[in-house]
Design an enzyme around this catalytic site. Structure first.
Site, PDB file in Angstrom:
ATOM      1  CG  ASP A 165       9.489  20.715  38.510  1.00  0.00           C
ATOM      2  OD1 ASP A 165       8.508  21.707  38.450  1.00  0.00           O
ATOM      3  OD2 ASP A 165       9.484  19.663  37.467  1.00  0.00           O
ATOM      4  CD  GLU A 394      13.090  22.936  30.220  1.00  0.00           C
ATOM      5  OE1 GLU A 394      13.816  22.077  29.669  1.00  0.00           O
ATOM      6  OE2 GLU A 394      12.243  22.647  31.047  1.00  0.00           O
TER       7      GLU A 394
HETATM    8  C1  DGY Z   1       7.992  17.871  34.325  1.00  0.00           C
HETATM    9  O1  DGY Z   1       7.634  16.803  33.845  1.00  0.00           O
HETATM   10  O2  DGY Z   1       9.390  18.212  34.506  1.00  0.00           O
HETATM   11  C2  DGY Z   1       7.316  18.950  34.841  1.00  0.00           C
HETATM   12  O3  DGY Z   1       8.034  20.068  35.473  1.00  0.00           O
HETATM   13  C3  DGY Z   1       6.128  18.629  35.674  1.00  0.00           C
HETATM   14  O4  DGY Z   1       5.304  19.785  35.444  1.00  0.00           O
END
Ligand code: DGY
Length: 427
Positions: A165, A394
């Site tokens: 992201d 994570e």
């Molecule tokens: C989040 O909500 O952090 C995700 O990466 C979007 O998929």
């Protein structure tokens, strides 16, 4: 030090707790729905202890495939106000709502791996027969909708599609995505995870602007690529697609589906040739291409290293192993998602530095296939050291092993099961 058996046991416990019957959530709270590539990679973990459940995970995902072939990045199976942006923001209007963008297509790769090692052959063949045309339709959708000029490589139109992201890779291209008119909203992710591990508010405004823009175009994939101010060709994303095409060709051969096999091989071959245009000799790795400017993006991230997964020439994999060795001189745990010597590196912030086990797994798989077993083993050993230190997080700080983001994370647990079992099989 935990035994292999204990570690697998703990990992299975994490997966079971996140299991919602026909899909798994990545983690409780932060991600309360089904995510696309999380599911396909998690299925690999399930396949070691519950083959039937593993196939269901992927089938649930494909039950929500769009008519045009796209497989969405989130399936909102249940309402949960603890996540933003939820179904109302996406406005895709299905009975079980989904988002309107996609994610890295690992399903083809996962399906071949699960098929090859299935103990229940009949079960595996039934599932693969049903999945094969669906996965192929998704791959075709990519080349039709995200490579309209036929270059052999696809662009992503939203950073969330890559899964990476907030990578430094997107910073310059993101400058062209406006923030005006987005309106106010309340982020939920920072209520579940440490805000210093997450993307910034400024980035969130741009993520939401893109969602609103695509929604205003009716989620029409014949329009979205050209209408997006963000069009980036990510070598890591393409590597996953090309590997899945090559793997789907093998599955198609096994099932006597000659046309799917031939088309899939052609996609893979053209894409592998085109990846060469993203190679950077000064960086010793691949780089992203900003399709709107036609320029390579000068950002040494893990996207260009994940390319090892694609089935690129052996000498390129050897160069990537050297590159990873260099990165290892600047951090304690491989493979950092951004070069630790680069000024934008941030050891805790999501994809701007931390180590992710899923990416490590795919890189080591590619290196191993290209004869780079020593580096592949080193990366897998680092994965296990991280788990020993900080559990099933994570992602992890590559300098200190601190666990970041969500905890009790499904795909991290799945990768541990996958790595430990493949070590047992190899022994
Ligand atoms: C989040 O909500 O952090 C995700 O990466 C979007 O998929």
């Amino acid at each position: 030090m935990a035994t292999t058996h204990d570690m697998i046991d703990r990992a299975q416990g994490v997966m079971r707790r996140n299991d919602r019957g026909h899909y798994t959530v990545p983690t409780h709270g932060l991600y309360p729905f089904q995510w696309n590539w999380d599911s396909a990679l998690s299925a690999l973990g399930f396949s070691h202890f519950d083959e039937a459940r593993a196939w269901i995970e992927i089938e649930t995902l494909f039950a929500h495939q769009w008519d045009d072939g796209m497989v969405p990045h989130i399936i909102f199976h249940e309402r949960d106000e603890g996540y933003y942006p939820g179904p109302d923001v996406w406005g895709t209007k299905f009975a079980v709502p989904t988002t309107g963008i996609t994610q890295p297509p690992v399903a083809g790769f996962a399906a071949l791996r699960m098929f090859e090692r299935a103990k229940d052959r009949a079960l595996a063949e039934n599932h693969v027969r049903a999945l094969l045309p669906r996965i192929h339709a998704w791959h075709r959708w990519f080349f039709d909708s995200r490579d309209p000029r036929g270059t052999g490589l696809v662009a992503v139109i939203h950073p969330w599609e890559t899964g990476r992201d907030n990578s430094v890779d997107w910073d310059a291209a993101f400058e062209r995505v406006p923030t005006e008119g987005v309106g106010t909203f309340t982020r939920r992710d920072t209520q579940h995870a440490n805000p210093s591990h997450r993307p910034t508010d400024e980035q969130y405004k741009r993520y939401i602007w893109l969602v609103q823009h695509f929604r205003s175009l009716g989620w029409d994939n014949t329009k979205l690529h050209d209408a997006s101010p963000f069009q980036v060709v990510d070598p890591g994303f393409n590597a996953i697609l090309l590997r899945s095409c090559a793997d789907l060709a093998e599955l198609a051969d096994a099932l006597g589906e000659a046309e799917i096999a031939a088309q899939s091989r052609a996609f893979a071959a053209k894409g592998i040739d085109a990846l060469e245009t993203l190679w950077s000799t000064p960086h010793g790795q691949y780089l992203c291409l900003d399709r709107t400017t036609g320029q390579l993006i000068d950002s040494p991230s893990i996207g260009g290293i994940l390319t090892a997964f694609a089935g690129i020439p052996a000498q390129r994999c050897a160069a990537l192993a050297t590159r990873i060795d260099t990165l290892g001189k600047a951090c304690e745990y491989l493979v950092p998602s951004h070069d630790p010597t680069h000024p934008a590196f941030d050891s805790l912030r999501y994809w701007r530095g931390p180590v992710w086990l899923i990416v490590n797994y795919m890189i080591s798989d590619g290196l191993e296939r290209a004869g780079q077993g020593v580096m592949a083993d080193r990366i897998k050993a680092d994965c296990l050291r991280l788990i020993e230190r900080s559990g099933f997080a994570e992602y992890y700080d590559p300098l200190t092993a601190e666990g970041c983001g969500g905890d009790a994370f499904t795909w991290t647990a799945a990768m541990v099961i996958e790595i430990l079992n493949s070590q047992k099989m190899a022994a």
